[in-house]
Design an enzyme around this catalytic site. Structure first.
Site, PDB file in Angstrom:
ATOM      1  N   ARG A   1       0.843  -1.190   0.000  1.00 35.81           N
ATOM      2  CA  ARG A   1       0.000   0.000   0.000  1.00 35.81           C
ATOM      3  C   ARG A   1       0.874   1.234   0.000  1.00 35.81           C
ATOM      4  O   ARG A   1       1.700   1.396   0.903  1.00 35.81           O
ATOM      5  CB  ARG A   1      -0.857   0.028   1.277  1.00 35.81           C
ATOM      6  CG  ARG A   1      -2.110  -0.737   1.138  1.00 35.81           C
ATOM      7  CD  ARG A   1      -3.184  -0.247   2.073  1.00 35.81           C
ATOM      8  NE  ARG A   1      -2.824  -0.235   3.486  1.00 35.81           N
ATOM      9  CZ  ARG A   1      -3.647   0.130   4.436  1.00 35.81           C
ATOM     10  NH1 ARG A   1      -4.859   0.516   4.135  1.00 35.81           N
ATOM     11  NH2 ARG A   1      -3.279   0.100   5.698  1.00 35.81           N
TER      12      ARG A   1
ATOM     13  N   THR B   1      -1.165   7.446  -0.779  1.00 32.00           N
ATOM     14  CA  THR B   1      -2.430   7.331  -1.523  1.00 32.00           C
ATOM     15  C   THR B   1      -3.276   6.155  -1.037  1.00 32.00           C
ATOM     16  O   THR B   1      -4.459   6.076  -1.365  1.00 32.00           O
ATOM     17  CB  THR B   1      -2.157   7.100  -3.021  1.00 32.00           C
ATOM     18  OG1 THR B   1      -1.486   5.833  -3.155  1.00 32.00           O
ATOM     19  CG2 THR B   1      -1.290   8.199  -3.607  1.00 32.00           C
TER      20      THR B   1
ATOM     21  N   ASP C   1      -1.221  -3.773  12.676  1.00 28.85           N
ATOM     22  CA  ASP C   1      -0.704  -4.238  11.385  1.00 28.85           C
ATOM     23  C   ASP C   1      -0.493  -5.749  11.465  1.00 28.85           C
ATOM     24  O   ASP C   1       0.354  -6.237  12.215  1.00 28.85           O
ATOM     25  CB  ASP C   1       0.612  -3.526  11.070  1.00 28.85           C
ATOM     26  CG  ASP C   1       1.106  -3.886   9.679  1.00 28.85           C
ATOM     27  OD1 ASP C   1       1.151  -2.995   8.818  1.00 28.85           O
ATOM     28  OD2 ASP C   1       1.441  -5.073   9.442  1.00 28.85           O
TER      29      ASP C   1
ATOM     30  N   ASP D   1       3.086  -7.047  10.674  1.00 29.27           N
ATOM     31  CA  ASP D   1       4.048  -6.745  11.747  1.00 29.27           C
ATOM     32  C   ASP D   1       3.804  -7.632  12.958  1.00 29.27           C
ATOM     33  O   ASP D   1       4.748  -8.122  13.585  1.00 29.27           O
ATOM     34  CB  ASP D   1       3.934  -5.271  12.163  1.00 29.27           C
ATOM     35  CG  ASP D   1       4.628  -4.346  11.184  1.00 29.27           C
ATOM     36  OD1 ASP D   1       5.455  -4.830  10.383  1.00 29.27           O
ATOM     37  OD2 ASP D   1       4.326  -3.142  11.208  1.00 29.27           O
TER      38      ASP D   1
HETATM   39  N1  URA Z   1      -3.688  -3.843   7.215  1.00 32.89           N
HETATM   40  C1  URA Z   1      -3.394  -4.209   8.473  1.00 32.89           C
HETATM   41  O1  URA Z   1      -2.490  -5.002   8.712  1.00 32.89           O
HETATM   42  N2  URA Z   1      -4.135  -3.691   9.474  1.00 32.89           N
HETATM   43  C2  URA Z   1      -5.137  -2.838   9.263  1.00 32.89           C
HETATM   44  O2  URA Z   1      -5.794  -2.434  10.222  1.00 32.89           O
HETATM   45  C3  URA Z   1      -5.426  -2.457   7.944  1.00 32.89           C
HETATM   46  C4  URA Z   1      -4.686  -2.964   6.937  1.00 32.89           C
END
Ligand code: URA
Length: 210
Positions: free
Chosen positions: A105, A109, A201, A204
């Site tokens: 991502r 944007t 995330d 992560d």
């Molecule tokens: N990707 C993620 O890992 N967590 C989110 O909250 C949104 C996208």
């Protein structure tokens, strides 16, 4: 599958998801829980697969035994977080063919940028299950499914752990033919495109990279 959105409200799924949301949960536990939930979501996403029968002989007599019809399933992981769900579903469907779509991502944007695409042959003859734990804006999932349709896939399902209403709406608009199976739909996305309350995330947390 006829429903566009299936929320798997099974107590085991909901309990494990709550453990995953907790910021105190370790990387090791997070990864293990994701694999376990993936088994339970896989059970739902593979419901209603077309069946046929094969002649076998039990120790007592011959029978027409039910087996899944058609070519081996294709599982496609959206890198990198998709791999956590992939590991679990592969435990249950070990003969599946596997593909990967690499999208990141753009932080400004929030649009997906493709950096890798490798999928099994004959997608037009297979059920293709796309996996990504977080259906947030829906941009990555829509882009990945666009690419898979261009590669021939015409029978797709999408399996995720958590969805935002925005992502579900985006998928419904772009790919109304692709059923979604998720453990929960949360409240909203924040300004950074994170699902709230969410779990942070997923990549992560799964790989300990933050
Ligand atoms: N990707 C993620 O890992 N967590 C989110 O909250 C949104 C996208």
């Amino acid at each position: 599958m006829t429903e566009h959105l299936t929320i798997v409200d099974h107590p085991l799924v909901q309990h494990k998801l709550s453990l995953m949301r907790d910021k105190e949960t370790s990387t090791k536990s997070f990864r293990q829980l994701l694999r376990e939930i993936s088994h339970l979501l896989a059970y739902e996403v593979t419901r209603n697969l077309p069946m046929t029968t094969t002649r076998i002989e039990t120790p007592l007599e011959p029978m027409a035994a039910p087996v899944i019809e058609g070519k081996k399933l294709a599982l496609v992981s959206i890198l990198r977080a998709g791999n956590g769900l992939l590991d679990g579903i592969l435990d249950l469907v070990p003969a599946a063919r596997v593909g990967f779509v690499g999208l990141y991502r753009d932080p400004e944007t929030l649009q997906p940028v493709q950096y890798y695409f490798k999928v099994p042959p004959s997608l037009e003859d297979r059920l293709t299950i796309v996996v990504d734990p977080m259906l947030a804006t829906g941009n990555s999932s829509v882009a990945a499914i666009d690419l898979l349709k261009q590669a021939g896939a015409n029978n797709l399902r999408f399996m995720c752990l958590l969805a935002a209403p925005e992502g579900v709406a985006r998928m419904r608009e772009a790919h109304p033919d692709v059923p979604i199976v998720t453990a929960a739909v949360d409240s909203h996305l924040n300004d950074h495109g994170y699902i709230v309350p969410g779990l942070g995330d997923a990549g992560d947390r799964m790989y300990g990279t933050k």
